[in-house]
Design a protein around this motif. Structure first.
Motif, PDB file in Angstrom:
ATOM      1  N   THR A   1       0.835  -1.204   0.000  1.00 55.10           N
ATOM      2  CA  THR A   1       0.000   0.000   0.000  1.00 55.10           C
ATOM      3  C   THR A   1       0.870   1.254   0.000  1.00 55.10           C
ATOM      4  OG1 THR A   1      -1.729  -1.188   1.221  1.00 55.10           O
ATOM      5  CG2 THR A   1      -1.847   1.221   1.204  1.00 55.10           C
TER       6      THR A   1
ATOM      7  N   PHE B   1       1.088   4.201  -2.999  1.00 59.27           N
ATOM      8  CA  PHE B   1       0.919   5.644  -2.817  1.00 59.27           C
ATOM      9  C   PHE B   1       2.155   6.419  -3.272  1.00 59.27           C
ATOM     10  CE2 PHE B   1      -2.585   4.804   0.316  1.00 59.27           C
ATOM     11  CZ  PHE B   1      -3.554   5.518  -0.376  1.00 59.27           C
TER      12      PHE B   1
ATOM     13  N   CYS C   1       1.770   7.162  -6.892  1.00 58.48           N
ATOM     14  CA  CYS C   1       0.716   8.101  -7.325  1.00 58.48           C
ATOM     15  C   CYS C   1       0.613   9.227  -6.300  1.00 58.48           C
ATOM     16  CB  CYS C   1      -0.618   7.386  -7.509  1.00 58.48           C
ATOM     17  SG  CYS C   1      -1.139   6.386  -6.109  1.00 58.48           S
ATOM     18  N   GLU C   2       1.580  10.107  -6.352  1.00 59.10           N
ATOM     19  CA  GLU C   2       1.668  11.185  -5.371  1.00 59.10           C
ATOM     20  C   GLU C   2       0.491  12.153  -5.455  1.00 59.10           C
ATOM     21  OE1 GLU C   2       5.396  13.148  -5.377  1.00 59.10           O
ATOM     22  OE2 GLU C   2       6.576  11.317  -5.117  1.00 59.10           O
TER      23      GLU C   2
ATOM     24  N   VAL D   1      -2.684  11.433  -6.027  1.00 61.66           N
ATOM     25  CA  VAL D   1      -3.781  10.858  -5.248  1.00 61.66           C
ATOM     26  C   VAL D   1      -3.486  10.999  -3.759  1.00 61.66           C
ATOM     27  CG1 VAL D   1      -5.044   8.743  -4.694  1.00 61.66           C
ATOM     28  CG2 VAL D   1      -4.432   9.242  -7.063  1.00 61.66           C
ATOM     29  N   MET D   2      -2.262  10.700  -3.367  1.00 65.95           N
ATOM     30  CA  MET D   2      -1.877  10.796  -1.962  1.00 65.95           C
ATOM     31  C   MET D   2      -2.002  12.230  -1.459  1.00 65.95           C
ATOM     32  SD  MET D   2       1.627   9.533  -0.062  1.00 65.95           S
ATOM     33  CE  MET D   2       2.694  10.617  -1.022  1.00 65.95           C
ATOM     34  N   SER D   3      -1.561  13.183  -2.269  1.00 61.29           N
ATOM     35  CA  SER D   3      -1.636  14.587  -1.887  1.00 61.29           C
ATOM     36  C   SER D   3      -3.086  15.040  -1.736  1.00 61.29           C
ATOM     37  CB  SER D   3      -0.925  15.448  -2.936  1.00 61.29           C
ATOM     38  OG  SER D   3      -1.035  16.815  -2.629  1.00 61.29           O
TER      39      SER D   3
ATOM     40  N   LEU E   1      -5.668  13.136  -1.030  1.00 60.79           N
ATOM     41  CA  LEU E   1      -6.223  12.492   0.161  1.00 60.79           C
ATOM     42  C   LEU E   1      -5.787  13.217   1.432  1.00 60.79           C
ATOM     43  CD1 LEU E   1      -5.783   8.706  -0.728  1.00 60.79           C
ATOM     44  CD2 LEU E   1      -7.945   9.930  -0.463  1.00 60.79           C
ATOM     45  N   ARG E   2      -4.513  13.549   1.510  1.00 63.27           N
ATOM     46  CA  ARG E   2      -4.001  14.240   2.700  1.00 63.27           C
ATOM     47  C   ARG E   2      -4.675  15.602   2.866  1.00 63.27           C
ATOM     48  NH1 ARG E   2       0.382  12.861   5.493  1.00 63.27           N
ATOM     49  NH2 ARG E   2       0.871  15.045   5.908  1.00 63.27           N
TER      50      ARG E   2
ATOM     51  N   LEU F   1      -7.685  -1.394  -1.343  1.00 60.70           N
ATOM     52  CA  LEU F   1      -7.798  -0.045  -0.786  1.00 60.70           C
ATOM     53  C   LEU F   1      -9.127   0.616  -1.140  1.00 60.70           C
ATOM     54  CD1 LEU F   1      -6.092   2.093   0.768  1.00 60.70           C
ATOM     55  CD2 LEU F   1      -5.370   2.947  -1.454  1.00 60.70           C
TER      56      LEU F   1
END
Length: 201
Positions: free
Chosen positions: A77, A81, A84-85, A87-89, A91-92, A156
């Motif tokens: 996982t 992430f 795919c920064e 998507v991570m950004s 989400l954060r 996920l």
């Protein structure tokens, strides 16, 4: 395997020796302020943006998992992430609006607590942010990333869809239909229901 058998048992001495946690009781030189996490493994790795995330991560450090399948799934996982920064950004950024929901619900349910319009506004904002998470996955996960998730056996998106359901939307609409957040704020009341909703309220 029983759930407890999958956890590594560590006592306080082990945590201290390994510097898993390090509490600074006096953040300032004058001793003013709340205790905070000092230089520790947990302090270095804790990048959580929600109170619930921090508590969960702390629980994982208190009782580390020894199930190799779970460990590999978590590593996969993290690897996903990192690939795919965007998507991570997203989400954060969205999760930053999510406050301590269990604490808020406890406050709402307590007869001795006074809930303000700000509390309800924050609660509604939390719900909107949580609902937006599914939208991020829907828009941000390309076919290539979806195949990558499947190849790495990461569920996920499925977990998000099963946890963040239409029931949250129902709760949001229920609160909006009952609590007049804007009017409560303007008049300075703690909580004000909408006009003509109920004579008793």
């Amino acid at each position: 395997m029983h759930h407890r058998d999958r956890l590594l048992k560590l006592d306080a001495a082990a945590h201290e020796a390994l510097q898993i946690f390090q509490v600074d009781k006096h953040p300032s030189y004058m001793g003013i302020g709340r205790a905070k996490e000092g230089f520790s493994v947990f302090g270095i790795l804790n990048k959580c943006v929600t109170p619930m995330g921090r508590r969960l991560l702390r629980a994982w450090f208190l009782r580390p998992i020894i199930d190799i399948d779970v460990i590999n799934n978590r590593l996969n996982t993290i690897s996903f992430f990192l690939c795919c920064e965007e998507v991570m950004s997203a989400l954060r950024q969205t999760l930053k609006s999510v406050r301590d929901v269990p604490h808020m619900l406890k406050k709402f349910n307590s007869p001795s607590s006074s809930c303000t319009s700000s509390d309800w506004h924050t609660f509604l904002k939390c719900i909107c942010s949580l609902l937006h998470i599914n939208k991020i996955f829907e828009v941000g996960i390309s076919e290539h990333l979806a195949n990558k998730l499947q190849h790495m056996s990461i569920d996920l998106v499925e977990k998000a869809n099963s946890s963040i359901t239409a029931e949250l939307d129902y709760v949001s609409n229920l609160v909006i239909g009952v609590i007049d957040v804007q009017r409560s704020k303007e008049k300075g009341y703690e909580t004000l229901v909408k006009e003509n909703l109920c004579d008793e309220l």
